[in-house]
Scaffold this motif. Structure first.
Motif, PDB file in Angstrom:
ATOM      1  N   LEU A   1     -15.298   2.340   7.535  1.00  0.00           N
ATOM      2  CA  LEU A   1     -15.596   0.951   7.228  1.00  0.00           C
ATOM      3  C   LEU A   1     -17.018   0.730   7.064  1.00  0.00           C
TER       4      LEU A   1
ATOM      5  N   ARG B   1     -18.239   1.419   3.421  1.00  0.00           N
ATOM      6  CA  ARG B   1     -17.711   0.551   2.627  1.00  0.00           C
ATOM      7  C   ARG B   1     -18.498  -0.975   2.827  1.00  0.00           C
TER       8      ARG B   1
ATOM      9  N   VAL C   1     -18.043  -3.074   5.063  1.00  0.00           N
ATOM     10  CA  VAL C   1     -16.993  -4.435   5.101  1.00  0.00           C
ATOM     11  C   VAL C   1     -17.627  -5.331   6.185  1.00  0.00           C
TER      12      VAL C   1
ATOM     13  N   PHE D   1     -13.368  -8.350   8.976  1.00  0.00           N
ATOM     14  CA  PHE D   1     -12.773  -7.222   8.727  1.00  0.00           C
ATOM     15  C   PHE D   1     -12.398  -6.185   9.867  1.00  0.00           C
TER      16      PHE D   1
ATOM     17  N   VAL E   1     -10.275  -7.413  12.500  1.00  0.00           N
ATOM     18  CA  VAL E   1      -8.874  -7.257  11.993  1.00  0.00           C
ATOM     19  C   VAL E   1      -8.348  -5.925  12.297  1.00  0.00           C
ATOM     20  N   PHE E   2      -9.345  -4.827  11.691  1.00  0.00           N
ATOM     21  CA  PHE E   2      -8.945  -3.619  11.870  1.00  0.00           C
ATOM     22  C   PHE E   2      -8.756  -2.985  13.371  1.00  0.00           C
TER      23      PHE E   2
ATOM     24  N   MET F   1      -5.635  -4.285  14.874  1.00  0.00           N
ATOM     25  CA  MET F   1      -4.272  -3.695  14.423  1.00  0.00           C
ATOM     26  C   MET F   1      -4.297  -2.276  15.057  1.00  0.00           C
TER      27      MET F   1
ATOM     28  N   PHE G   1      -1.181  -0.981  16.888  1.00  0.00           N
ATOM     29  CA  PHE G   1      -0.291   0.214  16.577  1.00  0.00           C
ATOM     30  C   PHE G   1      -0.034   1.071  17.607  1.00  0.00           C
TER      31      PHE G   1
ATOM     32  N   TYR H   1       2.635  -0.084  19.874  1.00  0.00           N
ATOM     33  CA  TYR H   1       3.923   0.006  19.311  1.00  0.00           C
ATOM     34  C   TYR H   1       4.586   1.485  19.559  1.00  0.00           C
TER      35      TYR H   1
ATOM     36  N   MET I   1      -5.382   3.642  -6.406  1.00  0.00           N
ATOM     37  CA  MET I   1      -5.598   2.179  -6.063  1.00  0.00           C
ATOM     38  C   MET I   1      -4.045   1.523  -6.111  1.00  0.00           C
TER      39      MET I   1
ATOM     40  N   THR J   1      -5.697 -11.582   9.554  1.00  0.00           N
ATOM     41  CA  THR J   1      -5.034 -10.535   8.576  1.00  0.00           C
ATOM     42  C   THR J   1      -4.781 -11.122   7.470  1.00  0.00           C
TER      43      THR J   1
ATOM     44  N   VAL K   1      -7.687 -11.772   5.289  1.00  0.00           N
ATOM     45  CA  VAL K   1      -8.501 -10.269   4.849  1.00  0.00           C
ATOM     46  C   VAL K   1      -7.725  -9.665   4.053  1.00  0.00           C
TER      47      VAL K   1
ATOM     48  N   LEU L   1       5.234  -0.625  14.005  1.00  0.00           N
ATOM     49  CA  LEU L   1       4.446   0.374  13.563  1.00  0.00           C
ATOM     50  C   LEU L   1       4.360   0.279  12.082  1.00  0.00           C
TER      51      LEU L   1
ATOM     52  N   PHE M   1       4.518  -2.222  10.318  1.00  0.00           N
ATOM     53  CA  PHE M   1       3.940  -3.479   9.879  1.00  0.00           C
ATOM     54  C   PHE M   1       2.264  -3.130  10.073  1.00  0.00           C
ATOM     55  N   THR M   2       1.929  -2.698  11.288  1.00  0.00           N
ATOM     56  CA  THR M   2       0.483  -2.492  11.460  1.00  0.00           C
ATOM     57  C   THR M   2       0.017  -1.319  10.825  1.00  0.00           C
ATOM     58  N   GLY M   3       0.880  -0.256  10.531  1.00  0.00           N
ATOM     59  CA  GLY M   3       0.337   1.031   9.803  1.00  0.00           C
ATOM     60  C   GLY M   3       0.334   0.524   8.338  1.00  0.00           C
TER      61      GLY M   3
ATOM     62  N   VAL N   1      -0.647  -2.286   7.066  1.00  0.00           N
ATOM     63  CA  VAL N   1      -1.963  -3.274   7.156  1.00  0.00           C
ATOM     64  C   VAL N   1      -2.988  -2.215   7.210  1.00  0.00           C
ATOM     65  N   LEU N   2      -3.199  -1.205   8.113  1.00  0.00           N
ATOM     66  CA  LEU N   2      -4.208  -0.406   8.363  1.00  0.00           C
ATOM     67  C   LEU N   2      -4.362   0.366   7.045  1.00  0.00           C
TER      68      LEU N   2
ATOM     69  N   MET O   1      -5.787  -1.625   4.556  1.00  0.00           N
ATOM     70  CA  MET O   1      -7.131  -2.109   4.412  1.00  0.00           C
ATOM     71  C   MET O   1      -8.344  -0.916   4.185  1.00  0.00           C
ATOM     72  N   PHE O   2      -7.713   0.282   4.154  1.00  0.00           N
ATOM     73  CA  PHE O   2      -8.510   1.326   3.780  1.00  0.00           C
ATOM     74  C   PHE O   2      -8.525   1.621   2.216  1.00  0.00           C
ATOM     75  N   VAL O   3      -7.184   1.285   1.947  1.00  0.00           N
ATOM     76  CA  VAL O   3      -7.174   1.709   0.413  1.00  0.00           C
ATOM     77  C   VAL O   3      -8.044   0.355  -0.675  1.00  0.00           C
ATOM     78  N   ARG O   4      -7.684  -0.637  -0.002  1.00  0.00           N
ATOM     79  CA  ARG O   4      -7.956  -1.804  -0.865  1.00  0.00           C
ATOM     80  C   ARG O   4      -8.738  -2.767   0.265  1.00  0.00           C
ATOM     81  N   PRO O   5     -10.065  -2.625   0.641  1.00  0.00           N
ATOM     82  CA  PRO O   5     -10.591  -3.570   1.622  1.00  0.00           C
ATOM     83  C   PRO O   5     -11.103  -4.783   1.047  1.00  0.00           C
TER      84      PRO O   5
END
Lengths: 315, 385, 297
Positions: free
Chosen positions: A90, A93, A95, A99, A102-103, A106, A110, A113, B1, C218, C221, C261, C263-265, C267-268, C271-275
């Protein structure tokens, strides 16, 4: 029932139960101070710590000390992963603060869960029983849990403050906390310092959850609620002031419990927020805020990469 | 991407809607359907899932015995997470898409939130397990087959005052709706039965240290203490009570009545009295067989045993009404279901016995008082049989 | 199709919430997590006024918006006097504290919530009318944000975000602009709250917790901050995704955790691939190419 006995009892038990809160607050405050981020992922690490200890004691049936060691190893590994894989990416990048918020949230969700999946949602404790034998000292009930907990916490805190004061790494941590750019110029490896910070926080978290889990029940979502107290203590204690956070945690616990003598019990939970309100409104300049940075982790301010705003970061 | 774009998002939503519409229109003819909206996930799932399992067993048994007049009984199960908003979505789906005449739900927040849907659409809502007294006043189409809070609290308060002869009581409750309501009811009934409330203290939901409130209770010197907490804090509170020297009998409600409590706090559990709103293994052969089946098939007792008993019985009640409607060749609508249900009034149910629906939309059931004696739960008394 | 209406309304309200939140944190550059509490203030004010004091629903809704707006100024004014960063801390306290107040008072229904909130429009014009109302408000809010960001005001906000020092040195008042944005965004959230209350007719404190902050945040972002359509996409996707996962027909005992899992997975990973978000922001000034940015770091 004399009032002195009541006050002393409240004082004693509050001190004992504030141990884990202090540890959580210190971990949170330390990470905030050095790395400038509100680490809500700490809840995730807390959950991992607890369930590891739980598994070792109740599923593998190993002795408590073995559980403690395994838990520490796993917790430190989790902190390491969080820092190296998560936060570093992070930072690279650049951010924004939101951001990161949220990270971290999450990540904790995670982990919750995963815990729910593996362990279900029935409340658990590390040992099968949470009843500790009681000895009466005068008229004060002292639980068999209290002294070991307080002893461990005091030892951990003492070791930590000695580390910060007397070792080079400790000094470097303070340097990075004050001014990362400048620290880098002096040859301090920021990456290493961030990692050390996260590991120390992880250690505190591990100890804290071990204490908590041997006294109270834990659900996958418990960690996030415990975090709330840590956040409030950090804010009241003063951003950037780790010792302040620790003291705030202790005092908040004592006052909350002692308040029962003067206010109706319905308002006890609310008291926390009253303190927060006072701290925010009346002592804003007394709280030391880290200097403004353009972006989380970097020191430059003039080059926004495509698609991201230079938000006013501070954490 | 990854090339996510707005259109992809729209497509997903459209596909979901389409699937729903299609799924809803394909309703079978020779099947009787009803809905069940429960927490399958989330923090309440530990109870919700066991309750759903009990209901599923009942439906299977009913169908094994020939169903309803030879036709299959089908239960549509949806997840609410115990959350009012999700409950609304689930029940909306049951009512509009699945078109059931009746649905079963639980958890006070959900029961209250979906009441307008039941009333507006004339679909019967059976609340099975929630105990907020507000439920009695939620509308024409909302009924509860589970006794509301005043039943078991009144029983235990009166019992303590009269049979146990306690003159002074203290109440310790958790600061949420369950606790607040319970404290009011207990106070009212204990005083009405001639006792005196010497202390009422509450603790925050997130608290882990109860020293303050408990010391105040100790200072008031009660003969009996009533505790209304949740499953996650009740053991700690009782443990701390004993540690602080409070050795009086402690009464609580069904949340305390589980074998794990004894394991967790050992000797501190002696003298704890809990209410149960369903017959136990010693009271009924059917219940004994039911619990044995749980132990055999799942490896443990159900979480919240009495609640699962009510959920096991609920499909039987529904089936009885549906059978009656079918016998009389009446169309299966919510309005008719309600009429017929009130016409029948009294139902003999396998695991909870006789259930009679009152005009006030509630039921009155006997309260079983269980006590921890010698490290085990024993039946102490039955009130109101 | 009441089921669909419920979903459309809830998604519409989330779009409104995400868009107004984006106005505050994306365009305004403010750091705050106190959005759900203004949603709650609007809902509770409108509900209590119309249910217990007989105020006509429309007026009550506007009152709800006003209360949220005023409350947000009460929060922002003292905080921003200290610094923008301080707002984050104050917003945490405000969000948590106000919710506790709501839980502790009987007239707000306490932790049990408020039932029997009077309906609006449905009795006279049917549910479709409410759906149209929400959609209209949603489009209005999106249009408003679009218009603000494109105009002079939007330019000023960008300038303020980029370099506040320079901004104030040319005579513009950053603080009042921030407060205005904050108030506008929060007021919109308050109105959304009132809209929610009069359709679903039951509100409880647990629906406005800090988890909601994370959810709305979320959406913004992941969707893309500082764009008009970003929050819309974010809201749609993050509502559609859990629904889509339920169609995988997993057994109930694992459904919940796996749903969470996934859902949050997702999102995570996302967030890494397209921040920068699904819909990348195009700033008015051309951004410095990435390679050059790396050099100067």
């Amino acid at each position: 029932m004399q009032d002195t006995t009541i006050i002393l009892q409240i004082l004693w038990t509050s001190l004992a139960t504030s141990t884990y809160y202090v540890l959580f607050a210190v971990a949170f405050a330390l990470v905030l101070k050095v790395t400038r981020l509100f680490n809500f992922a700490q809840a995730g690490v807390m959950t991992i710590a607890f369930y590891t200890a739980f598994v070792v004691v109740q599923w593998l049936e190993w002795p408590a000390w073995a559980a403690f060691i395994v838990m520490m190893v796993v917790t430190l590994t989790a902190s390491y992963a969080l820092e190296r894989i998560g936060f570093e990416a992070l930072r690279r990048r650049g951010v924004s603060v939101m951001f990161v918020f949220v990270f971290t949230f999450m990540v904790s969700e995670f982990v919750a869960y995963v815990a729910m999946l593996i362990f279900g949602t029935w409340p658990q404790t590390i040992f099968p029983t949470i009843f500790w034998p009681v000895t009466l000292v005068g008229e004060i009930a002292v639980s068999g849990w209290d002294l070991p907990a307080m002893g461990a916490t005091v030892a951990a805190l003492a070791a930590f403050f000695a580390f910060m004061r007397f070792t080079r790494t400790g000094q470097f941590m303070i340097g990075v906390a004050d001014n990362p750019g400048l620290a880098e110029l002096y040859g301090i490896d920021k990456r290493q310092i961030f990692l050390v910070t996260m590991l120390i926080a992880g250690a505190f978290v591990g100890l804290g959850m071990f204490l908590y889990g041997t006294r109270a029940q834990v659900l996958p979502q418990t960690a996030l609620s415990l975090m709330l107290f840590a956040v409030v203590a950090t804010i009241i204690g003063g951003i950037g002031n780790v010792a302040g956070a620790a003291i705030a945690a202790v005092i908040l616990g004592i006052v909350q419990n002692a308040s029962i003598l003067v206010i109706p019990s319905e308002w006890q939970g609310f008291l926390l927020y009253i303190f927060l309100f006072f701290a925010i409104v009346f002592f804003p300049n007394g709280l030391k805020l880290p200097r403004r940075r353009t972006r989380f982790g970097t020191a430059t301010r003039n080059t926004p990469p495509a698609g991201d705003a230079p938000a006013e970061t501070q954490a | 991407m990854i090339r996510f774009d707005r259109r992809a998002g729209m497509k997903v939503t459209a596909a979901a809607c389409l699937a729903l519409a299609l799924g809803g229109s394909a309703s079978a003819q020779n099947v009787f359907r009803f809905g069940l909206a429960m927490p399958l996930t989330g923090s309440q799932a530990l109870y919700g899932q066991d309750q759903v399992k009990a209901a599923e067993w009942a439906v299977a048994e009913i169908n094994k015995a020939g169903g309803v007049n030879g036709k299959k009984l089908e239960m549509v199960v949806l997840d609410t997470q115990g959350d009012p908003q999700l409950g609304i979505q689930a029940v909306n789906r049951l009512v509009s898409v699945e078109k059931v005449p009746v649905f079963i739900t639980a958890w006070s927040g959900v029961v209250k939130a979906v009441a307008p849907i039941a009333n507006d659409n004339k679909v019967v809502e059976l609340s099975v397990g929630a105990n907020s007294p507000d439920i009695a006043k939620l509308g024409d189409y909302v009924y509860t087959t589970f006794p509301l809070a005043d039943i078991d609290l009144t029983a235990v308060a009166k019992y303590a005052a009269t049979t146990m002869g306690k003159k002074k009581a203290a109440i310790v409750y958790i600061n949420n709706e369950t606790g607040i309501v319970a404290a009011d009811v207990y106070k009212r009934d204990f005083t009405a039965a001639g006792g005196q409330i010497v202390a009422i203290e509450t603790y925050d939901q997130k608290a882990t240290d109860f020293t303050g409130p408990l010391l105040k209770v100790r200072a008031a010197n009660p003969d009996v203490i009533h505790l209304q907490g949740l499953v996650s804090d009740t053991p700690q509170v009782i443990a701390q009570m004993r540690q602080l020297g409070l050795n009086q009998p402690i009464s609580s409600y069904s949340v305390a009545y589980n074998p794990k409590l004894i394991q967790q706090i050992g000797p501190a559990a002696e003298g704890v009295i809990a209410t149960s709103l369903a017959p136990g293994v010693d009271d009924s052969e059917a219940v004994k067989a039911y619990v044995a089946r749980w132990t055999k098939e799942v490896g443990r007792e159900p979480n919240g045993l009495p609640y699962t008993q009510y959920l096991y019985d609920a499909p039987y009640l529904v089936a009885a009404v549906l059978k009656s409607l079918d016998d009389k060749k009446m169309p299966i609508t919510g309005e008719n279901f309600r009429k017929e249900m009130l016409a029948i009034r009294s139902f003999e149910l396998p695991l909870t016995g006789k259930t009679t629906l009152g005009d006030d939309h509630t039921v009155v059931k006997p309260v079983y008082l269980m006590e921890v004696k010698g490290g085990k739960w024993t039946h102490k008394a039955t009130v109101g049989k | 199709m009441e089921y669909l209406y419920g979903i459309i309304i809830i998604v519409g309200l989330y779009v409104i919430l995400a868009t107004s939140f984006n106005l505050i944190i994306g365009y305004g550059g403010l750091v705050s997590i106190a959005h759900p509490v203004f949603f709650a203030l609007g809902a509770y004010t409108s509900a209590i006024l119309s249910r217990d004091f007989g105020v006509p629903v429309l007026l009550a809704m506007l009152a709800g918006m006003l209360v949220a707006l005023v409350a947000s100024i009460a929060l922002a004014l003292p905080s921003l006097r200290v610094s923008g960063d301080y707002l984050m801390i104050a917003s945490i306290g405000f969000q948590l504290g106000l919710l506790e107040v709501i839980k502790n008072f009987r007239f707000t229904g306490g932790p049990g919530g408020l039932t029997n909130i009077p309906p609006f429009l449905i009795r006279d014009f049917g549910r479709e009318s409410y759906v149209l109302l929400v959609l209209a408000v949603m489009l209005g809010v999106i249009a408003l944000v679009w218009w603000i960001s494109r105009g002079d005001y939007g330019r000023a906000m960008s300038a303020m975000r980029d370099d506040e020092l320079a901004f104030s040195s040319i005579g513009r008042d950053a603080m009042w602009m921030k407060i205005a944005i904050f108030a506008l965004g929060s007021g919109i959230a308050g109105f959304a709250g009132a809209l929610y209350a009069h359709y679903f007719r039951y509100i409880a404190p647990e629906q406005f917790e800090i988890l909601q902050s994370a959810a709305i945040l979320t959406m913004v972002v992941v969707g893309g901050m500082r764009t008009t359509w970003g929050p819309v996409v974010g809201a749609l996707l993050l509502q559609a995704l859990p629904q889509a996962i339920t169609f995988l027909n997993l057994p109930p005992s694992v459904l919940g955790p796996i749903q969470g899992l996934l859902f949050t997975g997702l999102v995570l990973v996302f967030m890494f691939v397209r921040p920068q978000g699904l819909v990348p922001a195009k700033d008015i000034w051309r951004a410095v190419p990435r390679a050059k940015a790396e050099e100067t770091r």
